[in-house]
Enzyme design. Structure first.
Site, short mmCIF file in Angstrom:
data_model
loop_
_atom_site.label_atom_id
_atom_site.label_comp_id
_atom_site.label_asym_id
_atom_site.label_seq_id
_atom_site.Cartn_x
_atom_site.Cartn_y
_atom_site.Cartn_z
N HIS A 1 0.81 9.06 -1.72
CA HIS A 1 1.90 8.29 -1.11
C HIS A 1 2.00 6.91 -1.76
CE1 HIS A 1 -1.74 7.60 1.30
NE2 HIS A 1 -1.26 6.42 1.65
N HIS B 1 3.25 3.12 -1.32
CA HIS B 1 3.64 2.07 -0.39
C HIS B 1 4.70 1.20 -1.06
CE1 HIS B 1 0.17 2.44 2.47
NE2 HIS B 1 -0.36 3.02 1.41
#
Length: 140
Positions: free
Chosen positions: A101, A103
């Site tokens: 993921h 950010h």
């Protein structure tokens, strides 16, 4: 990949998320533990615990979507002055959820977020040595 990460649950629609962007490959949503207001996460829909498991084309798409989101953050009510991208790959790097993921962290003056490390000043010979090692690993 652990099919039971919170991100897998969000992608499958079994867990709630405040979605910002979605296409066939990636999903972006609000981080529930934001470092600053407007903090977003961009996740691949494909299974990938680490960058080594991530299809490079999808990895590129994470950053393309992140770039679009950065512009949207600046134009939105978040009204940030800058944006940081952060991707932790592995426990030592700070990865907590083992689904890749990205950010996307909006920044404003005095927001309290920032890198706390101090840079070192290695000798050129040491930099050259490590560069040679890394180049060699690229060719394997």
């Amino acid at each position: 990949m652990d099919p039971y990460t919170i991100f897998a649950e969000i992608i499958a629609g079994r867990a709630p998320a405040s979605k910002v962007y979605e296409d066939d490959d990636v999903l972006a949503f609000m981080d529930i533990r934001p470092l600053t207001p407007g903090h977003l996460l961009v996740v691949p829909k494909m299974a990938a615990r680490s960058l080594a498991e991530l299809d490079p084309a999808i990895g590129g798409k994470l950053f393309q979507v992140g770039q679009r989101l950065a512009a949207a953050l600046r134009a939105s009510e978040v009204g940030c002055d800058g944006v940081n991208f952060f991707l932790a790959d592995g426990v030592t790097a700070g990865q907590e959820v083992f689904h890749v993921h990205l950010h996307v962290i909006p920044r404003t003056a005095g927001d309290g977020f920032g890198l706390r490390a101090r840079p070192t000043h290695p000798r050129r010979a040491d930099l050259d040595y490590l560069a040679t090692s890394i180049r060699g690993a690229l060719n394997r």
